[in-house]
Design a protein around this motif. Structure first.
Motif, PDB file in Angstrom:
ATOM      1  N   ARG A   1       0.828  -1.200   0.000  1.00 38.78           N
ATOM      2  CA  ARG A   1       0.000   0.000   0.000  1.00 38.78           C
ATOM      3  C   ARG A   1       0.867   1.257   0.000  1.00 38.78           C
ATOM      4  O   ARG A   1       2.007   1.229   0.423  1.00 38.78           O
ATOM      5  N   GLY A   2       0.287   2.334  -0.449  1.00 33.29           N
ATOM      6  CA  GLY A   2       0.995   3.605  -0.452  1.00 33.29           C
ATOM      7  C   GLY A   2       1.347   4.027  -1.857  1.00 33.29           C
ATOM      8  O   GLY A   2       1.358   3.199  -2.776  1.00 33.29           O
ATOM      9  N   VAL A   3       1.614   5.304  -2.021  1.00 39.04           N
ATOM     10  CA  VAL A   3       1.909   5.850  -3.337  1.00 39.04           C
ATOM     11  C   VAL A   3       3.234   6.600  -3.295  1.00 39.04           C
ATOM     12  O   VAL A   3       3.430   7.499  -2.482  1.00 39.04           O
ATOM     13  N   LEU A   4       4.169   6.196  -4.164  1.00 40.94           N
ATOM     14  CA  LEU A   4       5.447   6.899  -4.305  1.00 40.94           C
ATOM     15  C   LEU A   4       5.176   8.275  -4.904  1.00 40.94           C
ATOM     16  O   LEU A   4       4.342   8.407  -5.805  1.00 40.94           O
ATOM     17  N   ARG A   5       5.896   9.282  -4.395  1.00 43.39           N
ATOM     18  CA  ARG A   5       5.659  10.655  -4.857  1.00 43.39           C
ATOM     19  C   ARG A   5       6.985  11.312  -5.213  1.00 43.39           C
ATOM     20  O   ARG A   5       8.009  11.063  -4.563  1.00 43.39           O
ATOM     21  N   ALA A   6       6.939  12.222  -6.192  1.00 45.10           N
ATOM     22  CA  ALA A   6       8.129  12.975  -6.581  1.00 45.10           C
ATOM     23  C   ALA A   6       8.715  13.681  -5.365  1.00 45.10           C
ATOM     24  O   ALA A   6       7.987  14.226  -4.540  1.00 45.10           O
ATOM     25  N   GLY A   7      10.043  13.638  -5.263  1.00 46.70           N
ATOM     26  CA  GLY A   7      10.729  14.326  -4.176  1.00 46.70           C
ATOM     27  C   GLY A   7      11.116  13.420  -3.022  1.00 46.70           C
ATOM     28  O   GLY A   7      11.963  13.796  -2.202  1.00 46.70           O
ATOM     29  N   GLN A   8      10.519  12.239  -2.933  1.00 48.64           N
ATOM     30  CA  GLN A   8      10.883  11.329  -1.834  1.00 48.64           C
ATOM     31  C   GLN A   8      12.322  10.839  -2.017  1.00 48.64           C
ATOM     32  O   GLN A   8      12.773  10.590  -3.135  1.00 48.64           O
ATOM     33  N   ALA A   9      13.016  10.690  -0.888  1.00 47.20           N
ATOM     34  CA  ALA A   9      14.408  10.250  -0.924  1.00 47.20           C
ATOM     35  C   ALA A   9      14.480   8.742  -1.131  1.00 47.20           C
ATOM     36  O   ALA A   9      13.662   7.987  -0.610  1.00 47.20           O
ATOM     37  N   VAL A  10      15.486   8.307  -1.900  1.00 48.15           N
ATOM     38  CA  VAL A  10      15.709   6.890  -2.175  1.00 48.15           C
ATOM     39  C   VAL A  10      17.055   6.494  -1.573  1.00 48.15           C
ATOM     40  O   VAL A  10      18.075   7.137  -1.851  1.00 48.15           O
ATOM     41  N   ILE A  11      17.054   5.455  -0.733  1.00 48.23           N
ATOM     42  CA  ILE A  11      18.288   4.991  -0.091  1.00 48.23           C
ATOM     43  C   ILE A  11      18.728   3.709  -0.773  1.00 48.23           C
ATOM     44  O   ILE A  11      18.006   2.716  -0.794  1.00 48.23           O
ATOM     45  N   VAL A  12      19.911   3.756  -1.355  1.00 41.44           N
ATOM     46  CA  VAL A  12      20.378   2.653  -2.191  1.00 41.44           C
ATOM     47  C   VAL A  12      21.103   1.601  -1.362  1.00 41.44           C
ATOM     48  O   VAL A  12      20.904   0.410  -1.543  1.00 41.44           O
ATOM     49  N   ASP A  13      21.944   2.022  -0.447  1.00 42.33           N
ATOM     50  CA  ASP A  13      22.690   1.068   0.373  1.00 42.33           C
ATOM     51  C   ASP A  13      22.502   1.438   1.837  1.00 42.33           C
ATOM     52  O   ASP A  13      23.232   2.253   2.398  1.00 42.33           O
ATOM     53  N   ALA A  14      21.480   0.826   2.440  1.00 41.39           N
ATOM     54  CA  ALA A  14      21.097   1.218   3.797  1.00 41.39           C
ATOM     55  C   ALA A  14      22.183   0.888   4.822  1.00 41.39           C
ATOM     56  O   ALA A  14      22.229   1.481   5.897  1.00 41.39           O
ATOM     57  N   ALA A  15      23.068  -0.094   4.486  1.00 41.99           N
ATOM     58  CA  ALA A  15      24.085  -0.512   5.450  1.00 41.99           C
ATOM     59  C   ALA A  15      25.250   0.474   5.509  1.00 41.99           C
ATOM     60  O   ALA A  15      26.024   0.480   6.457  1.00 41.99           O
ATOM     61  N   ALA A  16      25.370   1.318   4.503  1.00 43.47           N
ATOM     62  CA  ALA A  16      26.506   2.244   4.442  1.00 43.47           C
ATOM     63  C   ALA A  16      26.441   3.267   5.568  1.00 43.47           C
ATOM     64  O   ALA A  16      25.370   3.579   6.079  1.00 43.47           O
ATOM     65  N   GLN A  17      27.605   3.769   5.944  1.00 41.62           N
ATOM     66  CA  GLN A  17      27.687   4.780   7.000  1.00 41.62           C
ATOM     67  C   GLN A  17      26.875   6.023   6.646  1.00 41.62           C
ATOM     68  O   GLN A  17      26.057   6.492   7.418  1.00 41.62           O
ATOM     69  N   ALA A  18      27.138   6.526   5.464  1.00 43.33           N
ATOM     70  CA  ALA A  18      26.369   7.665   4.965  1.00 43.33           C
ATOM     71  C   ALA A  18      25.701   7.189   3.677  1.00 43.33           C
ATOM     72  O   ALA A  18      26.269   7.291   2.599  1.00 43.33           O
ATOM     73  N   PRO A  19      24.507   6.600   3.802  1.00 44.17           N
ATOM     74  CA  PRO A  19      23.897   5.938   2.641  1.00 44.17           C
ATOM     75  C   PRO A  19      23.752   6.890   1.451  1.00 44.17           C
ATOM     76  O   PRO A  19      23.349   8.027   1.624  1.00 44.17           O
ATOM     77  N   ALA A  20      24.140   6.366   0.275  1.00 45.14           N
ATOM     78  CA  ALA A  20      23.973   7.155  -0.938  1.00 45.14           C
ATOM     79  C   ALA A  20      22.486   7.339  -1.203  1.00 45.14           C
ATOM     80  O   ALA A  20      21.706   6.387  -1.090  1.00 45.14           O
ATOM     81  N   LYS A  21      22.103   8.546  -1.534  1.00 42.18           N
ATOM     82  CA  LYS A  21      20.686   8.808  -1.736  1.00 42.18           C
ATOM     83  C   LYS A  21      20.378   9.179  -3.172  1.00 42.18           C
ATOM     84  O   LYS A  21      21.171   9.805  -3.868  1.00 42.18           O
ATOM     85  N   GLY A  22      19.191   8.782  -3.566  1.00 44.00           N
ATOM     86  CA  GLY A  22      18.645   9.212  -4.845  1.00 44.00           C
ATOM     87  C   GLY A  22      17.335   9.927  -4.579  1.00 44.00           C
ATOM     88  O   GLY A  22      17.001  10.212  -3.432  1.00 44.00           O
ATOM     89  N   VAL A  23      16.600  10.190  -5.642  1.00 49.72           N
ATOM     90  CA  VAL A  23      15.342  10.923  -5.473  1.00 49.72           C
ATOM     91  C   VAL A  23      14.293  10.397  -6.452  1.00 49.72           C
ATOM     92  O   VAL A  23      14.612  10.045  -7.592  1.00 49.72           O
ATOM     93  N   VAL A  24      13.064  10.308  -5.961  1.00 51.67           N
ATOM     94  CA  VAL A  24      11.947   9.973  -6.843  1.00 51.67           C
ATOM     95  C   VAL A  24      11.662  11.202  -7.704  1.00 51.67           C
ATOM     96  O   VAL A  24      11.445  12.292  -7.177  1.00 51.67           O
ATOM     97  N   THR A  25      11.711  11.041  -9.033  1.00 53.30           N
ATOM     98  CA  THR A  25      11.482  12.176  -9.931  1.00 53.30           C
ATOM     99  C   THR A  25      10.009  12.289 -10.330  1.00 53.30           C
ATOM    100  O   THR A  25       9.503  13.389 -10.540  1.00 53.30           O
ATOM    101  N   SER A  26       9.323  11.138 -10.436  1.00 55.70           N
ATOM    102  CA  SER A  26       7.889  11.104 -10.697  1.00 55.70           C
ATOM    103  C   SER A  26       7.350   9.865 -10.016  1.00 55.70           C
ATOM    104  O   SER A  26       7.951   8.802 -10.146  1.00 55.70           O
ATOM    105  N   GLY A  27       6.245   9.983  -9.317  1.00 47.75           N
ATOM    106  CA  GLY A  27       5.642   8.801  -8.704  1.00 47.75           C
ATOM    107  C   GLY A  27       4.146   8.895  -8.797  1.00 47.75           C
ATOM    108  O   GLY A  27       3.581   9.987  -8.802  1.00 47.75           O
TER     109      GLY A  27
END
Lengths: 365, 130
Positions: A290-316
């Motif tokens: 359930r739930g709807v992805l929305r533009a602007g939400q942060a994307v975490i690619v490697d959650a185990a990393a110390q400072a996880p690399a982030k991406g962004v939802v561009t359209s959801g």
């Protein structure tokens, strides 16, 4: 009040909910946007896209000019008129000024660019024309109607002249034809078969009403967005802008590197970036819960990393065809098969897929 | 123009409340709210047995277009949720005041409803929003 297309009053009469879109009063939906979406996937729907900016490029050096201006190569359109090409228009640093479609009209070219970027596009196109024997003419007096869906071409053929009907039935995908003052192209922004028709404003209302009579449903911007997103198509301002490289926007396929002697605007900058490996890429995301992805939400690619690399939802959005949420996201290239999206103070696991979720009514997942 | 029912109480955040014969209070979103949101695709109501409080987020409604928090007009225990919305969230669009209700509360202090808006006060807000 904003700009109005020639169909403004017709939209109001058909219960269109009018909203501002890039300075234009356009229909968001006429009822249920989900129902409009399904009609396009299953039957046929029509969109007033007269707000889009049509710019004709004529003159003895129109081809040379477009080979300089555009990242894709109009040489691919061949010698005969009719073919269409999708391209980015880059700035000197390789950012995307706009994405557009260019049609080979035979000795000259027609481009269709976005309405929200109209002024800067025209200014850029004119600036880049310096030294070329070309004329750049906007065509605001033309309307544009997209008729999309598996039954679209049949409906257009049934309501128009015999010559137009025959011409549109004979079109290949990504091909267009000028017939009796109308330009009819087998292109679109929905992932379905269909036509985009550029016609004199005086003909637009009768065409629209005749299609409606046959059951082609009017569709608004809201359905246009869910359809293009299911098809994995970019929206300027979301997936790309002047700060984003086409390599990070799933547009590498639109960059024509050969011949190497063609020095298009932005070539050197994007080439340098390609050689040092882009840091980000555009992917599709799928949330089956359930739930709807929305533009602007942060994307975490490697959650185990110390400072996880982030991406962004561009359209959801919610995908009406699939029944769950899908998105496009710009993420670090090291992304795996899954990642996390920060949604309303929660981190939710999503699948990572190629951009593109539905084509011709069928799931690509 | 959206429908506003005179017998209901409202919040400026577009929820309505109806006092039922058994003293429970039913909560939903207004016709104006469903029209602004467009097609509703998920409703996340609080769980039965949980407690909701005035001013605190009680749930979420998501349309294709946007997500919106839901607030209760009274504090108390949630005694029922509209499970039909799980499979048919579009009911919120079709029948916001009847079949599209969200949840029912056993109020801990029914006088909290006196702080809510009446239909006329809500109409002003809804019209200003159109």
């Amino acid at each position: 009040m904003g700009n109005k297309t020639v169909l403004f009053e017709t939209h109001q009469e058909m219960q269109g909910k009018m909203v501002d879109f890039g300075g234009w009063d356009m229909p968001l939906n006429y009822g249920s946007q989900i129902e409009e979406h399904h009609q396009v996937r299953r039957h046929a729907g029509m969109f007033d896209v007269s707000h889009m900016t049509i710019v004709d490029v004529t003159g003895s050096q129109s081809k040379a000019y477009l080979r300089h201006l555009l990242a894709n190569d109009v040489e691919k359109l061949g010698g005969e008129p009719g073919k269409a090409l999708y391209s980015a228009m880059l700035n000197d640093s390789g950012g995307v000024i706009d994405d557009l479609i260019v049609y080979h009209m035979g000795g000259w070219y027609r481009t269709v660019v976005n309405c929200a970027t109209r002024e800067k596009d025209l200014a850029w196109m004119r600036r880049q024309a310096d030294g070329f024997d070309v004329a750049i003419n906007e065509r605001p007096e033309l309307a544009m109607i997209a008729v999309q869906g598996p039954e679209a071409i049949g409906h257009v053929g049934a309501v128009t002249s015999a010559a137009r009907s025959a011409a549109s039935a004979g079109l290949s995908v990504f091909q267009g034809v000028q017939v009796e003052e109308w330009f009819i192209a087998r292109t679109g922004y929905t992932g379905e078969d269909g036509l985009e028709v550029i016609l004199p404003e005086a003909d637009a209302e009768a065409f629209w009403r005749a299609l409606a009579q046959r059951g082609v449903v009017p569709c608004g911007l809201a359905a246009r967005d869910t359809l293009r997103l299911e098809a994995g198509m970019n929206l300027y301002g979301n997936e790309m802008d002047e700060s984003i490289s086409p390599l990070a926007a799933n547009m590498a396929w639109t960059l024509a590197w050969e011949p190497q002697t063609r020095d298009f605007v932005g070539r050197a900058a994007v080439l340098a970036e390609r050689q040092r490996q882009p840091s980000h890429k555009l992917v599709g995301l799928v949330l089956e819960g359930r739930g709807v992805l929305r533009a602007g939400q942060a994307v975490i690619v490697d959650a185990a990393a110390q400072a996880p690399a982030k991406g962004v939802v561009t359209s959801g959005t919610y995908s009406p065809t699939l029944g769950f949420s899908i998105a496009l996201a710009r993420v670090p290239v090291e992304v795996g098969d899954t990642c996390l999206v920060e949604m309303r103070n929660k981190q939710v696991a999503v699948k990572v897929v190629k951009p593109g979720f539905v084509r011709h009514g069928q799931s690509l997942l | 123009m959206s429908e506003i029912r005179t017998e209901l109480k409202y919040l400026a955040s577009h929820e309505w409340a109806r006092v039922e014969e058994d003293g429970s209070v039913t909560i939903g979103i207004t016709d104006h709210a469903q029209d602004s949101l467009g097609d509703v695709v998920y409703v996340e109501a609080p769980e039965v047995g949980s407690t909701v409080s005035v001013g605190e987020e009680a749930g979420v409604v998501e349309s294709v277009k946007a997500a919106s928090d839901i607030y209760s007009l009274v504090s108390g225990e949630v005694i029922a949720v509209n499970e039909a919305l799980e499979d048919a969230p579009e009911t919120v669009n079709a029948s916001p005041y009847d079949d599209g209700w969200f949840f029912k509360v056993k109020p801990s202090d029914i006088s909290e409803l006196e702080n809510a808006l009446d239909a006329d006060a809500y109409r002003e807000i809804a019209e200003a929003d159109e």
